[in-house]
Design a protein around this motif. Sequence first.
Motif, short mmCIF file in Angstrom:
data_model
loop_
_atom_site.label_atom_id
_atom_site.label_comp_id
_atom_site.label_asym_id
_atom_site.label_seq_id
_atom_site.Cartn_x
_atom_site.Cartn_y
_atom_site.Cartn_z
N PHE A 69 0.84 -1.20 0.00
CA PHE A 69 0.00 0.00 0.00
C PHE A 69 0.87 1.25 0.00
N GLU A 70 1.88 1.27 0.86
CA GLU A 70 2.77 2.44 0.92
C GLU A 70 3.53 2.63 -0.39
N ALA A 71 4.00 1.51 -0.98
CA ALA A 71 4.74 1.63 -2.24
C ALA A 71 3.85 2.16 -3.36
N ARG A 72 2.62 1.65 -3.45
CA ARG A 72 1.72 2.11 -4.51
C ARG A 72 1.31 3.56 -4.29
N LEU A 73 1.11 3.93 -3.04
CA LEU A 73 0.75 5.31 -2.74
C LEU A 73 1.89 6.25 -3.11
N SER A 74 3.12 5.82 -2.92
CA SER A 74 4.26 6.63 -3.34
C SER A 74 4.30 6.78 -4.85
N GLU A 75 3.97 5.70 -5.58
CA GLU A 75 3.91 5.79 -7.04
C GLU A 75 2.85 6.77 -7.50
N VAL A 76 1.69 6.74 -6.83
CA VAL A 76 0.61 7.67 -7.19
C VAL A 76 1.06 9.11 -6.96
N ALA A 77 1.73 9.34 -5.81
CA ALA A 77 2.17 10.70 -5.50
C ALA A 77 3.21 11.20 -6.49
N GLU A 78 4.04 10.29 -7.03
CA GLU A 78 5.10 10.70 -7.93
C GLU A 78 4.65 10.83 -9.39
N GLY A 80 1.32 11.12 -10.64
CA GLY A 80 0.15 11.90 -10.99
C GLY A 80 -1.13 11.23 -10.53
N TRP A 81 -2.30 11.79 -11.06
CA TRP A 81 -3.61 11.37 -10.57
C TRP A 81 -4.16 10.16 -11.31
N GLY A 82 -3.48 9.65 -12.33
CA GLY A 82 -4.06 8.58 -13.13
C GLY A 82 -4.06 7.23 -12.43
N LEU A 83 -3.15 7.01 -11.48
CA LEU A 83 -3.04 5.72 -10.81
C LEU A 83 -3.93 5.67 -9.58
N ARG A 84 -4.26 4.44 -9.18
CA ARG A 84 -5.01 4.21 -7.96
C ARG A 84 -4.34 3.09 -7.17
N VAL A 85 -4.58 3.05 -5.89
CA VAL A 85 -4.03 2.01 -5.04
C VAL A 85 -4.80 0.72 -5.29
N PRO A 86 -4.13 -0.38 -5.66
CA PRO A 86 -4.85 -1.62 -5.94
C PRO A 86 -5.45 -2.20 -4.67
N GLY A 89 -5.18 -8.45 -1.23
CA GLY A 89 -5.48 -9.80 -1.66
C GLY A 89 -6.84 -10.27 -1.23
N ALA A 90 -7.23 -11.44 -1.75
CA ALA A 90 -8.57 -11.97 -1.47
C ALA A 90 -8.79 -12.21 0.01
N ALA A 91 -7.73 -12.54 0.72
CA ALA A 91 -7.89 -12.85 2.14
C ALA A 91 -8.28 -11.64 2.96
N ASP A 92 -7.96 -10.46 2.47
CA ASP A 92 -8.25 -9.23 3.22
C ASP A 92 -9.28 -8.37 2.53
N ARG A 93 -9.86 -8.85 1.45
CA ARG A 93 -10.76 -8.01 0.67
C ARG A 93 -12.12 -7.88 1.33
N GLY A 94 -12.49 -8.79 2.15
CA GLY A 94 -13.83 -8.77 2.71
C GLY A 94 -14.00 -7.83 3.87
N GLY A 95 -13.57 -6.62 3.74
CA GLY A 95 -13.83 -5.62 4.77
C GLY A 95 -12.71 -5.44 5.76
N THR A 102 -7.87 1.36 1.57
CA THR A 102 -7.68 1.50 0.13
C THR A 102 -8.86 2.19 -0.52
N ARG A 103 -10.08 1.77 -0.15
CA ARG A 103 -11.27 2.41 -0.72
C ARG A 103 -11.34 3.89 -0.35
N THR A 104 -10.99 4.20 0.89
CA THR A 104 -11.04 5.60 1.33
C THR A 104 -10.03 6.45 0.56
N VAL A 105 -8.81 5.94 0.43
CA VAL A 105 -7.78 6.71 -0.29
C VAL A 105 -8.14 6.86 -1.76
N ASN A 106 -8.63 5.80 -2.40
CA ASN A 106 -9.01 5.90 -3.81
C ASN A 106 -10.16 6.87 -4.01
#
Length: 366
Positions: A69-78, A80-86, A89-95, A102-106
């Motif tokens: 999450f931190e690595a992807r957020l750094s990529e977004v900050a560097e 531009g606005w086109g990227l989003r935080v993915p 995984g499935a194990a943590d996707r259910g809330g 991730t949903r809040t940041v996106n």
Amino acid sequence: MRDRPAPLRLLSLSVAIVATSLLTTGAWAMDTFLPGAVVGAGLCLLLLTPLLWSLRRSAKRRRDAVQRFEARLSEVAESGWGLRVPPPGAADRGGGEIARLTRTVNGMLDREERTMARQRQFAADASHELRTPIAGLRTKIEVALADPEEVDPVGTLKDALRDVERLHQIAEDLLALARIDVGARPERAPLDLTGLVRDEVAARTSAVPLRSGLRDGVLVEGNRPQIVRALVNLLNNAERYAEREITVSLGTEGREAVLEVRDDGPGIAVGDRERVFDPFARLDSARSRDSGGSGLGLPVAREIVTAHGGRLNVADSDRGARLVLRLPLYRPRERGEQAEEDDPERGERATFRPPMRATPRPEGSG
């Protein structure tokens, strides 16, 4: 050697018996319970090992998810606005926490991207609107300098003055929008909206006749310069498109003051009733800005009214445009409440006393 007294002999015998009993009991306990304790400890260790391994694995997954999450957020900050935080995984996707974060940041990135797009579009539109009168002014000056004998100096100056006035109007509207966007609450006071509208209508010199029907004693709370600016923008808009007449009416409905400005011009199509409040909105040719508007009058008016807790909309009309402005009526507070809010240490402060209410005049009167 003298024999010990009987009490001492009895005490020594008791101590020996107790010591012998303890040693015998301890040996028996060690022989009986030690194997069971060892077996129990081994079973506990076997049972706890999978649990500890599962906890360690879960902690590692969460740590890895946070790092991704931190690595992807750094990529977004560097980048531009086109990227989003993915999503994780499935194990943590259910809330899970990472999924919610991730949903809040996106969502925040989506809102910021839309805001930036609107700001870029606004800057481009503002540049275009400023460029038009500047280009016209420059052309007039260049023509006058190139052939001064063939140019009417008075006419050239009048044309140049119109371009300068439009530049001034655009700059004033842009400044007004910037001040409103800052979000600072302007100083407000009870206003006699009836008198304010009557004074502005009487001060105007327009080629189009203007009729007014105003109810006396309509009071609102607001910033006088801003309310005047909103009213002036509405009247300017009506004058720009009216053909024979402009009508201004003021009354009350429930707890709201209702101001209507009507013209008998081409009107506003239903599909454009919200677009007219967008900065530099381009509508059909009948309501183009070739007639001298800056494209910011109505947007500024709505921003002012909204900041005062009111509404400004385009309403149905048989002919022409009908703009309806609504503001909350002024409601005097109790003396004790006013004193606590304004000067709690003193406990007293003079409150606003509304003027005597005149008898309402019928609609359509001057």
